[in-house]
Design an enzyme around this catalytic site. Structure first.
Site, short mmCIF file in Angstrom:
data_model
loop_
_atom_site.label_atom_id
_atom_site.label_comp_id
_atom_site.label_asym_id
_atom_site.label_seq_id
_atom_site.Cartn_x
_atom_site.Cartn_y
_atom_site.Cartn_z
N GLU A 249 -9.92 8.00 1.14
CA GLU A 249 -8.53 7.63 0.84
C GLU A 249 -7.68 8.88 0.59
OE1 GLU A 249 -7.73 4.06 -0.85
OE2 GLU A 249 -5.69 4.56 -1.44
N GLU B 199 -4.43 2.54 -17.34
CA GLU B 199 -3.76 2.65 -16.04
C GLU B 199 -3.24 4.07 -15.87
OE1 GLU B 199 -4.47 0.66 -13.52
OE2 GLU B 199 -3.65 -1.07 -14.59
N HIS B 200 -3.41 4.61 -14.68
CA HIS B 200 -3.00 5.98 -14.36
C HIS B 200 -3.69 6.99 -15.28
CE1 HIS B 200 -0.01 5.23 -11.21
NE2 HIS B 200 0.22 4.09 -11.86
N THR B 201 -4.85 6.65 -15.75
CA THR B 201 -5.64 7.58 -16.56
C THR B 201 -6.79 8.17 -15.76
OG1 THR B 201 -6.74 5.60 -17.36
CG2 THR B 201 -5.17 6.62 -18.85
N TYR C 257 3.15 7.61 -6.60
CA TYR C 257 1.81 7.87 -7.15
C TYR C 257 1.53 9.37 -7.12
CZ TYR C 257 -3.17 7.11 -8.02
OH TYR C 257 -4.44 7.12 -8.55
N ASP D 203 -11.16 2.65 -8.63
CA ASP D 203 -11.29 1.47 -7.77
C ASP D 203 -12.60 1.48 -6.99
OD1 ASP D 203 -8.77 1.09 -8.74
OD2 ASP D 203 -7.74 1.50 -6.87
N SER E 108 -6.67 -3.69 -5.22
CA SER E 108 -7.47 -2.68 -4.56
C SER E 108 -8.23 -3.15 -3.33
CB SER E 108 -8.44 -2.08 -5.58
OG SER E 108 -8.56 -0.74 -5.29
N SER E 109 -7.50 -3.75 -2.41
CA SER E 109 -8.13 -4.10 -1.14
C SER E 109 -8.55 -2.83 -0.40
CB SER E 109 -7.17 -4.93 -0.28
OG SER E 109 -5.93 -4.26 -0.16
N SER E 110 -7.81 -1.74 -0.59
CA SER E 110 -8.16 -0.53 0.16
C SER E 110 -9.52 0.03 -0.27
CB SER E 110 -7.07 0.54 0.03
OG SER E 110 -6.70 0.71 -1.31
C1 GLA Z 1 -4.55 2.88 -7.97
C2 GLA Z 1 -5.53 4.02 -7.74
C3 GLA Z 1 -6.46 4.19 -8.94
C4 GLA Z 1 -5.68 4.26 -10.25
C5 GLA Z 1 -4.63 3.16 -10.33
C6 GLA Z 1 -3.72 3.31 -11.52
O1 GLA Z 1 -5.23 1.66 -8.02
O2 GLA Z 1 -6.31 3.78 -6.59
O3 GLA Z 1 -7.26 5.33 -8.75
O4 GLA Z 1 -5.10 5.52 -10.41
O5 GLA Z 1 -3.83 3.08 -9.17
O6 GLA Z 1 -4.43 3.17 -12.70
#
Ligand code: GLA
Length: 383
Positions: free
Chosen positions: A156, A31-33, A218, A168, A122-124
């Site tokens: 996005e 996550e957040h990588t 974010y 995503d 991740s609906s977006s």
């Molecule tokens: C959101 C972002 C992704 C990712 C995650 C965290 O979903 O769209 O690119 O950074 O947060 O892992």
């Protein structure tokens, strides 16, 4: 659902559309990588956005959000940001296609689905990549899958204004049934791992907390990671992102760091290592060890990266008390949305009871629970 969307399209536009299914995603670990050019391990799931799309005479895009029963029209050549919010995810794609020189004409689109909004599924990305895929089809643009991924991500970044990474949109297009995908977010090399054991399930617990901080925090986290890279690059020429940083290098420069920036970087370096280790666990079929890495990921997200919230922590703690739950952590950007739990099938009822009770006792309302299955990426539906 897809039939309702098709019927709505026919009644609004008196034409026959193509039908496209664009899935939500889970992320097992990592996550957040992604925006640190590291590793992630997502999968496409059963919840999805469905599109009905067809070309239409003229130079206008006609959009209809089925779930909201709202419409929006815009000039293909000049999409302008809308206060309604949702049209931006779609117009951003048209904007990017225009910048890429793709010949997009007028079109009509009805979309809707069952990915809970703001749940971290991740609906977006499903909306962006789903429309990119659909327009590529109806206008025979000839864009390859990776191009669609990058375009949807840029939509996005530039039109919606969230500096999201590539995870995503990538898994949305490249997902495969019953598999997780390990993605190297620098080289975009990827590898599928079967993720199936008859007695295990992926269970999501939704806080139903609206992620108000998600977009602003974010972008703050991204900037903090970049600040860390700047310090480290002075000592290691050629260092481009936290992906290139070892624990030893980070530790050696600790005195130069603001403590907050240090914690952020320390989390990312550890999380990248955890993804590698979790993939070795998968190769050995050791889901117990895999689950422990998920727990470690949550601890880091809560204490060092600080993108969790009390509601997420309560759900993770409650899950940790249930025998047969192998791992639990917050999923996605954070500040709300879902936890992801790896659970033995026989423990699902106990998990539901445990999390609902703890959550209700503290917050006076119930979380939502979804059992996910892993499905293919965006594709045409034939009915
Ligand atoms: C959101 C972002 C992704 C990712 C995650 C965290 O979903 O769209 O690119 O950074 O947060 O892992």
């Amino acid at each position: 659902m897809v039939r309702q969307i098709q019927a709505k399209f026919r009644s609004l536009f008196k034409d026959e559309p193509i039908l496209v299914r664009s899935p939500g995603r889970v992320n097992l670990i990592g996550e957040h990588t992604d925006y640190n050019e590291g590793f992630v391990l997502p999968a496409a799931v059963d919840k999805a956005i469905y599109f009905a799309v067809a070309p239409k005479k003229g130079a206008v895009g006609s959009l209809h959000a089925f779930d909201l029963d709202q419409s929006h029209e815009f000039e293909i050549a000049r999409p302008v940001r809308s206060d309604k919010g949702w049209p931006n995810y779609l117009m951003g794609v048209v904007d990017q296609l225009g910048k890429a020189g793709a010949a997009v004409g007028g079109f009509a689109c009805v979309f809707g689905g069952d990915i809970p909004i703001g749940s971290g599924m991740s609906s977006s990305a499903a909306i962006e990549a789903g429309l990119a895929f659909s327009l590529n089809r109806i206008f025979s643009l000839g864009l390859d899958p990776l191009k669609l991924v990058k375009l949807a991500q840029k939509a996005e970044n530039e039109f919606v204004g969230v500096r999201c990474g590539i995870m995503d949109q990538f898994i949305n297009i490249f997902g495969r049934p019953r598999s997780v995908l390990k993605l190297d977010c620098r080289s975009l090399d990827h590898q599928y791992f079967p993720f199936e054991r008859a007695d295990l399930r992926i269970v999501l617990c939704d806080t139903l907390v609206k992620r108000e901080l998600a977009a602003s925090e974010y972008n703050v986290r991204r900037a903090q990671c970049e600040a860390g890279v700047k310090i480290l690059a002075k000592h290691a020429p050629g260092l481009l992102s936290l992906r290139d940083v070892s624990l030893e290098l980070l530790e050696a420069q600790r005195s130069e760091f603001d403590p907050i920036i240090y914690k952020r970087c320390d989390y990312v370096v550890h999380e990248n290592l955890r993804v590698e280790e979790a993939c070795s666990d998968l190769k050995k079929g050791d889901f117990t060890a895999f689950g422990r890495r998920m727990n470690g990921s949550h601890d880091g997200l809560r204490d060092d990266y600080q993108v969790s919230c009390r509601e997420l922590d309560v759900l993770v703690e409650a899950a940790g008390d249930v025998p047969g739950v192998l791992g639990a952590r917050m999923m996605g950007a954070g500040f709300g949305g879902c936890t992801i739990n790896l659970v033995e099938e026989t423990a699902i009822e106990a998990l539901k009871e445990g999390v609902v009770k703890s959550y209700k006792d503290i917050f006076g309302r119930e979380p939502k629970i979804y059992i996910s299955s892993l499905r293919s990426g965006t594709d045409i539906i034939k009915i």
